[in-house]
Design a protein around this motif. Structure first.
Motif, PDB file in Angstrom:
ATOM      1  N   LEU A  11      33.829  45.895  35.176  1.00 10.54           N
ATOM      2  CA  LEU A  11      34.235  45.125  36.354  1.00 10.54           C
ATOM      3  C   LEU A  11      34.390  43.631  36.075  1.00 10.54           C
ATOM      4  N   HIS A  12      34.260  43.232  34.827  1.00 13.87           N
ATOM      5  CA  HIS A  12      34.444  41.825  34.478  1.00 13.87           C
ATOM      6  C   HIS A  12      35.891  41.423  34.740  1.00 13.87           C
ATOM      7  N   SER A  13      36.099  40.206  35.229  1.00 15.46           N
ATOM      8  CA  SER A  13      37.437  39.763  35.624  1.00 15.46           C
ATOM      9  C   SER A  13      38.439  39.828  34.465  1.00 15.46           C
ATOM     10  N   ASP A  14      38.004  39.490  33.233  1.00 15.73           N
ATOM     11  CA  ASP A  14      38.907  39.543  32.078  1.00 15.73           C
ATOM     12  C   ASP A  14      39.357  40.969  31.791  1.00 15.73           C
ATOM     13  N   ASN A  15      38.412  41.904  31.892  1.00 20.28           N
ATOM     14  CA  ASN A  15      38.747  43.305  31.637  1.00 20.28           C
ATOM     15  C   ASN A  15      39.667  43.850  32.717  1.00 20.28           C
ATOM     16  N   LEU A  16      39.407  43.491  33.959  1.00 17.94           N
ATOM     17  CA  LEU A  16      40.259  43.957  35.065  1.00 17.94           C
ATOM     18  C   LEU A  16      41.667  43.378  34.951  1.00 17.94           C
ATOM     19  N   TYR A  17      41.763  42.124  34.553  1.00 18.25           N
ATOM     20  CA  TYR A  17      43.097  41.524  34.400  1.00 18.25           C
ATOM     21  C   TYR A  17      43.859  42.187  33.258  1.00 18.25           C
ATOM     22  N   GLN A  18      43.156  42.495  32.182  1.00 16.99           N
ATOM     23  CA  GLN A  18      43.799  43.203  31.067  1.00 16.99           C
ATOM     24  C   GLN A  18      44.283  44.581  31.511  1.00 16.99           C
ATOM     25  N   ALA A  19      43.476  45.245  32.341  1.00 15.86           N
ATOM     26  CA  ALA A  19      43.867  46.551  32.884  1.00 15.86           C
ATOM     27  C   ALA A  19      45.098  46.418  33.769  1.00 15.86           C
ATOM     28  N   TYR A  20      45.118  45.369  34.596  1.00 12.83           N
ATOM     29  CA  TYR A  20      46.290  45.123  35.451  1.00 12.83           C
ATOM     30  C   TYR A  20      47.540  44.921  34.604  1.00 12.83           C
ATOM     31  N   GLU A  21      47.449  44.113  33.548  1.00  8.85           N
ATOM     32  CA  GLU A  21      48.594  43.855  32.680  1.00  8.85           C
ATOM     33  C   GLU A  21      49.101  45.152  32.051  1.00  8.85           C
ATOM     34  N   HIS A  22      48.181  46.021  31.678  1.00 11.91           N
ATOM     35  CA  HIS A  22      48.575  47.310  31.088  1.00 11.91           C
ATOM     36  C   HIS A  22      49.339  48.165  32.093  1.00 11.91           C
ATOM     37  N   VAL A  23      48.802  48.264  33.314  1.00 12.93           N
ATOM     38  CA  VAL A  23      49.456  49.067  34.356  1.00 12.93           C
ATOM     39  C   VAL A  23      50.823  48.485  34.698  1.00 12.93           C
ATOM     40  N   LYS A  24      50.887  47.166  34.772  1.00 18.40           N
ATOM     41  CA  LYS A  24      52.151  46.497  35.081  1.00 18.40           C
ATOM     42  C   LYS A  24      53.186  46.769  33.994  1.00 18.40           C
ATOM     43  N   ARG A  25      52.754  46.699  32.738  1.00 15.21           N
ATOM     44  CA  ARG A  25      53.668  46.914  31.607  1.00 15.21           C
ATOM     45  C   ARG A  25      54.183  48.353  31.567  1.00 15.21           C
ATOM     46  N   LYS A  26      53.296  49.301  31.870  1.00 15.02           N
ATOM     47  CA  LYS A  26      53.685  50.710  31.827  1.00 15.02           C
ATOM     48  C   LYS A  26      54.552  51.117  33.015  1.00 15.02           C
ATOM     49  N   GLY A  27      54.367  50.438  34.143  1.00 15.09           N
ATOM     50  CA  GLY A  27      55.155  50.784  35.331  1.00 15.09           C
ATOM     51  C   GLY A  27      54.784  52.159  35.852  1.00 15.09           C
ATOM     52  N   GLY A  28      55.793  52.913  36.257  1.00 13.84           N
ATOM     53  CA  GLY A  28      55.544  54.260  36.748  1.00 13.84           C
ATOM     54  C   GLY A  28      55.661  54.375  38.258  1.00 13.84           C
ATOM     55  N   ALA A  29      55.618  55.604  38.722  1.00 12.00           N
ATOM     56  CA  ALA A  29      55.820  55.900  40.145  1.00 12.00           C
ATOM     57  C   ALA A  29      54.569  55.576  40.948  1.00 12.00           C
ATOM     58  N   SER A  30      54.748  55.511  42.251  1.00 12.09           N
ATOM     59  CA  SER A  30      53.626  55.239  43.153  1.00 12.09           C
ATOM     60  C   SER A  30      52.819  56.508  43.384  1.00 12.09           C
ATOM     61  N   GLY A  31      51.580  56.326  43.837  1.00  7.32           N
ATOM     62  CA  GLY A  31      50.723  57.456  44.164  1.00  7.32           C
ATOM     63  C   GLY A  31      50.875  57.881  45.603  1.00  7.32           C
ATOM     64  N   VAL A  32      49.832  58.508  46.152  1.00  9.11           N
ATOM     65  CA  VAL A  32      49.920  59.062  47.511  1.00  9.11           C
ATOM     66  C   VAL A  32      50.018  57.969  48.572  1.00  9.11           C
ATOM     67  N   ASP A  33      49.577  56.741  48.241  1.00  6.31           N
ATOM     68  CA  ASP A  33      49.629  55.667  49.234  1.00  6.31           C
ATOM     69  C   ASP A  33      50.965  54.933  49.247  1.00  6.31           C
ATOM     70  N   GLY A  34      51.846  55.253  48.302  1.00  8.18           N
ATOM     71  CA  GLY A  34      53.167  54.648  48.266  1.00  8.18           C
ATOM     72  C   GLY A  34      53.209  53.247  47.684  1.00  8.18           C
ATOM     73  N   MET A  35      52.077  52.703  47.255  1.00  5.43           N
ATOM     74  CA  MET A  35      52.059  51.344  46.715  1.00  5.43           C
ATOM     75  C   MET A  35      52.722  51.304  45.339  1.00  5.43           C
ATOM     76  N   GLU A  36      53.628  50.343  45.147  1.00  8.87           N
ATOM     77  CA  GLU A  36      54.319  50.170  43.879  1.00  8.87           C
ATOM     78  C   GLU A  36      53.521  49.247  42.965  1.00  8.87           C
ATOM     79  N   VAL A  37      53.823  49.311  41.674  1.00  6.10           N
ATOM     80  CA  VAL A  37      53.142  48.470  40.696  1.00  6.10           C
ATOM     81  C   VAL A  37      53.348  46.993  41.018  1.00  6.10           C
ATOM     82  N   THR A  38      54.533  46.660  41.535  1.00  4.88           N
ATOM     83  CA  THR A  38      54.834  45.260  41.854  1.00  4.88           C
ATOM     84  C   THR A  38      53.952  44.700  42.967  1.00  4.88           C
ATOM     85  N   GLU A  39      53.338  45.576  43.755  1.00  9.07           N
ATOM     86  CA  GLU A  39      52.486  45.135  44.854  1.00  9.07           C
ATOM     87  C   GLU A  39      51.018  45.023  44.455  1.00  9.07           C
TER      88      GLU A  39
END
Length: 427
Positions: A11-39
């Motif tokens: 839960l460290h902020s650096d680790n979470l930001y790195q995780a965000y960057e990874h998800v953003k880079r990979k992209g992909g479809a939205s889940g059941v809530d409809g939220m896009e990676v860009t949001e």
């Protein structure tokens, strides 16, 4: 063993930001809530304090994954789960901290979803065993591996290394988060969430138990995710391995072995990670090549991308073809395939010439185009109004001497054979 404070690292902020960057880079479809990676960034910036608080208090509940069915080439269906982007980020944050801890425990003969390891290394290791005389292959197929992993067995294995109860609780919540199938919720009492960021690590943790068993028996094997081959020097040894290892997998790991697909074979008849193998007599050793099925799939992709009736600009067509060519050749470049790619390259240029002929549409346009490409006015008029079919024109001198290989290359076409030659020069 690693006790406590692992959740703090996750839960460290650096680790979470790195995780965000990874998800953003990979992209992909939205889940059941409809939220896009860009949001994701704005959402997490606003709600992260509450999400982190819920995780620490073990009150966070992952949302169900959205079920997606991917058709297989054999007619079956692969079931994938698409988590929400928030859950993808949290799973990635867990993965980033746990992967280095578990990776040190993994076998040297495991190559899938691990840092600084890839399929090429797995193929090289298999060839090493073949050339040492281990030429009987036990190919054990795990039936729907990701859907049949026993949760309690997996969590017990993880708990032997991770003593942070908060992390154990969070991982189990992702295992039992459920799936949404056509709007209906279904429990997930078995399996790992294939398609989630944690899935590769969890599969390696589970199958590392198999690796340790094979190492204890002194067997030669290579594993990439759930694809595993074991090598032996005789058919009798191979049959014994098939029988005893199958029993271990089903009784100790609780997984299912597909008896119809599992087999004992020789290198020249095997298929592993898309590769086939052959014996080079002059070198007196086994070498790798793209398997015939992989070559057929590649040809089919190029055929679909070079259809005459596809309403797309020639530049966009070439872009998509080039992406496919580069990806396929980069993956199979360690295999011998010069003659195969020579044939594929020639056929691809033939099909593109048909596309160009159709794109010119009528006699007047064709005459103008042929003249621009160097044909004499008389020849251009004669051939521009030809009633011959696309295939005959594309393979005749009319197109091969005007739309030459060099001109197609100048247009931007990446020839499979030329690109393979470039890759070999860089190796």
């Amino acid at each position: 063993m690693y006790k406590g404070k692992i959740l703090d690292k996750i839960l460290h902020s650096d680790n979470l930001y790195q995780a965000y960057e990874h998800v953003k880079r990979k992209g992909g479809a939205s889940g059941v809530d409809g939220m896009e990676v860009t949001e994701l960034f704005e959402y997490f910036r606003e709600y992260s304090p509450e999400i982190i608080k819920q995780i620490r208090e073990r009150k966070y509940t992952p949302q169900p994954v959205r079920r997606v069915e991917i058709p297989k080439d054999n007619g079956g269906i692969r079931l994938l789960g698409v988590p929400t982007v928030v859950d993808r980020m949290i799973q990635q944050a867990i993965n980033q901290i746990l992967s280095p801890i578990f990776d040190r425990k993994f076998s040297e003969n495991s190559y899938g979803f691990r840092p600084r390891r890839n399929a090429h290394m797995a193929i090289a290791k298999a060839l090493e065993y073949f050339n040492e005389g281990y030429t009987w292959i036990v190919d054990i197929d795990l039936e729907r591996f990701f859907d049949t992993v026993h949760h309690d067995r997996l969590m017990n294995i993880i708990s032997c290394t991770i003593k942070d109860g908060d992390v154990i609780s969070l991982i189990r919540k992702y295992l039992v988060s459920g799936v949404m199938v056509e709007g209906e919720y279904e429990d997930t009492t078995l399996g790992t969430p294939q398609g989630g960021n944690l899935s590769p690590l969890l599969s390696n943790i589970m199958l590392n138990e198999l690796d340790k068993e094979l190492e204890k028996r002194g067997l030669r094997f290579v594993r990439y995710a759930d694809d595993c081959i074991i090598m032996a020097k005789s058919e009798m040894s191979a049959r014994r391995i098939m029988r005893t290892v199958t029993n271990y997998i089903e009784s100790k790991l609780g997984l299912i072995v597909n008896a119809n697909k599992s087999q004992i074979t020789k290198p020249t008849s095997a298929k592993f990670l898309g590769f086939g193998f052959y014996y080079a007599r002059q070198e007196r050793r086994y070498r790798a090549k793209p398997h015939a099925i992989s070559v057929m799939k590649f040809k089919t992709k190029l055929k679909n991308l070079s259809k005459r009736n596809w309403g797309i600009s020639f530049e966009n067509r070439l872009e998509k073809i080039n992406q496919t060519v580069r990806g396929w050749v980069n993956y199979f470049k360690i295999g011998s395939m010069k003659m195969v790619l020579k044939s594929i390259s020639e056929h691809l240029r033939f099909r593109l010439r048909m596309c160009i002929w159709k794109q010119w549409k009528n006699g007047k346009t064709r005459v103008t185009a042929l003249r621009k490409l160097g044909m004499t006015p008389w020849q251009a008029r004669r051939n521009g109004h030809s009633s011959k079919g696309y295939a005959r024109i594309a393979s005749s001198w009319v197109m091969t001497t005007t739309v030459t290989n060099a001109r197609l290359k100048q247009k931007g076409l990446v020839s499979p054979l030329d690109y393979y030659a470039e890759c070999m020069c860089l190796v």
